[in-house]
Design an enzyme around this catalytic site. Structure first.
Site, PDB file in Angstrom:
ATOM      1  N   GLY A  95     -42.168 -62.595  52.122  1.00  0.00           N
ATOM      2  CA  GLY A  95     -41.714 -63.895  51.650  1.00  0.00           C
ATOM      3  C   GLY A  95     -40.471 -64.351  52.381  1.00  0.00           C
ATOM      4  O   GLY A  95     -40.009 -63.718  53.336  1.00  0.00           O
ATOM      5  N   THR A 142     -36.179 -62.682  45.920  1.00  0.00           N
ATOM      6  CA  THR A 142     -36.333 -63.390  44.647  1.00  0.00           C
ATOM      7  C   THR A 142     -35.041 -64.074  44.231  1.00  0.00           C
ATOM      8  O   THR A 142     -35.044 -65.228  43.793  1.00  0.00           O
ATOM      9  CB  THR A 142     -36.787 -62.408  43.552  1.00  0.00           C
ATOM     10  OG1 THR A 142     -38.071 -61.880  43.901  1.00  0.00           O
ATOM     11  CG2 THR A 142     -36.884 -63.110  42.213  1.00  0.00           C
ATOM     12  N   CYS A 143     -33.921 -63.396  44.368  1.00  0.00           N
ATOM     13  CA  CYS A 143     -32.646 -63.930  43.871  1.00  0.00           C
ATOM     14  C   CYS A 143     -32.332 -65.294  44.463  1.00  0.00           C
ATOM     15  O   CYS A 143     -32.025 -66.239  43.738  1.00  0.00           O
ATOM     16  CB  CYS A 143     -31.522 -62.948  44.176  1.00  0.00           C
ATOM     17  SG  CYS A 143     -29.897 -63.521  43.619  1.00  0.00           S
ATOM     18  N   HIS A 193      -2.908 -66.231  25.487  1.00  0.00           N
ATOM     19  CA  HIS A 193      -3.096 -67.108  24.333  1.00  0.00           C
ATOM     20  C   HIS A 193      -2.940 -68.546  24.795  1.00  0.00           C
ATOM     21  O   HIS A 193      -2.002 -68.861  25.526  1.00  0.00           O
ATOM     22  CB  HIS A 193      -2.069 -66.810  23.238  1.00  0.00           C
ATOM     23  CG  HIS A 193      -2.129 -67.774  22.097  1.00  0.00           C
ATOM     24  ND1 HIS A 193      -3.102 -67.700  21.121  1.00  0.00           N
ATOM     25  CD2 HIS A 193      -1.367 -68.866  21.811  1.00  0.00           C
ATOM     26  CE1 HIS A 193      -2.929 -68.692  20.265  1.00  0.00           C
ATOM     27  NE2 HIS A 193      -1.867 -69.411  20.662  1.00  0.00           N
TER      28      HIS A 193
END
Length: 456
Positions: free
Chosen positions: A33, A38-39, A439
């Site tokens: 391919g 695939t990624c 925070h």
């Protein structure tokens, strides 16, 4: 028969294994391919680019939560596709061309199968080519699993390999499967305007996640999707564009498009591995040792063809280990799967590392558990989020983290402090107390979860 010092089967992570450290060798890359595997072409990257677009669309739809009046006109699907695949297809072509321009790499485009010990036949457009490798790395990946009831119907269906490139969003998308691929792509197409029906054999979505996360996600999407849980597809009938999915309770789902997302399988059955003496597990994955060596001398394996954990970052780490071991056989490295993080880029986003609570119970481990909700920290207020939470499990004797789970915005980023804590062997209390936490950042939900665990 041409002989190479190293042959890599696979143009994805296998191709990425090769760098200038191998320039003194005669290297070959075999790819059926497009390069990038695939990624790059049909997995991690395009699905996340589409998921990010879906997040933007959903943010507009949900703007009223923040007292902002906004309306979503449309998701310009064809423009989105051009942006996503215009970039990724160019990257794939460039990756292949850079290999062809290399002075030490030969590229074979075609399918490979073993014909003997470290010998391959490659079926190319120009006919078969026989090659031999002093050493071989098998990185041939995997493919979507399609159940016989769908394959034998003769009717059209899509998988993750094809669905992201369809010309327009379906009016009604039926999704067969309830795992992470199903969840992510349902999110994409729902945001693009499709009606979604999910058919899943198990009683909840993302059932492999921690039980609390699976239950929360299933509850969160009930109002958005038509869920057919605990149901099995028994027959697919109708016509292209007018599909009828008959379920085992006698009900039917009418849809114009079917996405099959029940899982993936390794491509080991296409390589004639037994001819080369390469052993596989019962489920078809290539068996390897800690150094990622197969049962055949001089043959290694990495990626989706090796593990049941089809994650790109796992394959990348395997490639690093094998590259080192090929270059430094007297100083080998080993691969560990002890603490593998993962994420599901859906709505809400999900991330995890380590054991689920159900797995901890099954193993009989004495444990503590704590959870903290997004809405109980200041930035959770800012997000107006009422569904997200962090959950951490710790060994009651040692205080070490056994597993951690997040569901909610930024989950894939928020899991990383817990990944570092597990990788470095910090106890839950040390992870909470040693670093200083900003925070009012959303990371406070992780800090507070750790602090709520009993001190051991």
């Amino acid at each position: 028969m041409r002989r190479h010092d190293l042959v890599v089967i696979g143009g994805g992570t296998g191709n990425a294994l090769i760098d200038d450290r191998f320039a003194h060798l005669d290297v070959a890359v075999v790819s059926q391919g497009p390069f990038g595997g695939t990624c790059l072409n049909a997995g991690c990257i395009p699905s996340k680019m589409l998921a990010a677009t879906a997040d933007v669309a959903d943010a507009v739809r949900d703007a009223g939560r923040h007292d902002v009046d906004a309306a979503l006109h449309q998701v310009r699907w064809s423009d989105v596709q051009r942006r996503v695949f215009g970039r990724l297809d160019a990257d794939s072509r460039q990756s292949e061309q850079s290999r062809r321009d290399s002075s030490f790499v030969a590229v074979y485009r075609g399918t490979a199968r073993f014909t003997g010990e470290r010998r391959l036949r490659i079926d190319t457009a120009d006919g078969p080519r026989d090659v031999e490798g002093e050493r071989i790395v098998v990185a041939a990946g995997g493919r979507p699993t399609v159940p016989p009831v769908v394959a034998a119907s003769g009717l059209p269906y899509d998988t993750s390999d094809s669905i992201m490139r369809i010309p327009q969003p379906p009016k009604h998308l039926a999704v067969l499967g309830g795992g992470y691929i199903a969840a992510e792509l349902a999110h994409v197409f729902h945001a693009a305007g499709s009606r979604i029906t999910i058919v899943e054999q198990r009683d909840s979505l993302l059932a492999d996640q921690d039980e609390a996360v699976s239950a929360a996600f299933t509850h969160a999407v009930r109002d958005r999707y038509d869920l057919r849980l605990g149901r099995e597809l028994t027959r697919l009938e109708g016509r292209p564009g007018g599909l009828r999915l008959v379920l085992d309770d006698g009900t039917a789902v009418l849809a114009d498009t079917l996405l099959v997302a029940i899982g993936r399988q390794p491509n080991s059955d296409r390589l004639d591995l037994e001819t080369a003496g390469v052993a596989c597990t019962d489920d078809g994955h290539v068996s390897v040792d800690e150094q990622l060596r197969t049962s055949a001398d001089g043959v290694w394996a990495i990626g989706d063809i090796v593990t049941g954990v089809p994650l790109k970052h796992v394959a990348n780490r395997e490639a690093e280990v094998v590259a080192h071991n090929l270059l430094h056989p007297d100083d080998p490295r080993t691969m560990s799967y002890d603490a593998v993080p993962s994420a599901v880029f859906t709505r809400p986003q999900i991330a995890r590392i380590g054991l689920t609570e159900q797995a901890v119970r099954e193993r009989g481990i004495d444990y503590d558990v704590a959870a903290h909700r997004y809405e109980d920290v200041a930035y959770g207020w800012a997000l107006e989020n009422t569904e997200g939470f962090c959950k951490v499990l710790a060994d009651r004797t040692t205080g070490l983290i056994l597993g951690a789970h997040l569901i909610g915005p930024q989950a894939a980023a928020l899991i990383q402090p817990l990944v570092l804590a597990m990788a470095s062997g910090m106890t839950a209390r040390e992870a909470a107390r040693r670093p200083m936490w900003i925070h009012p950042a959303l990371t406070e939900v992780v800090e507070n979860t750790l602090l709520e665990l009993p001190e051991r």
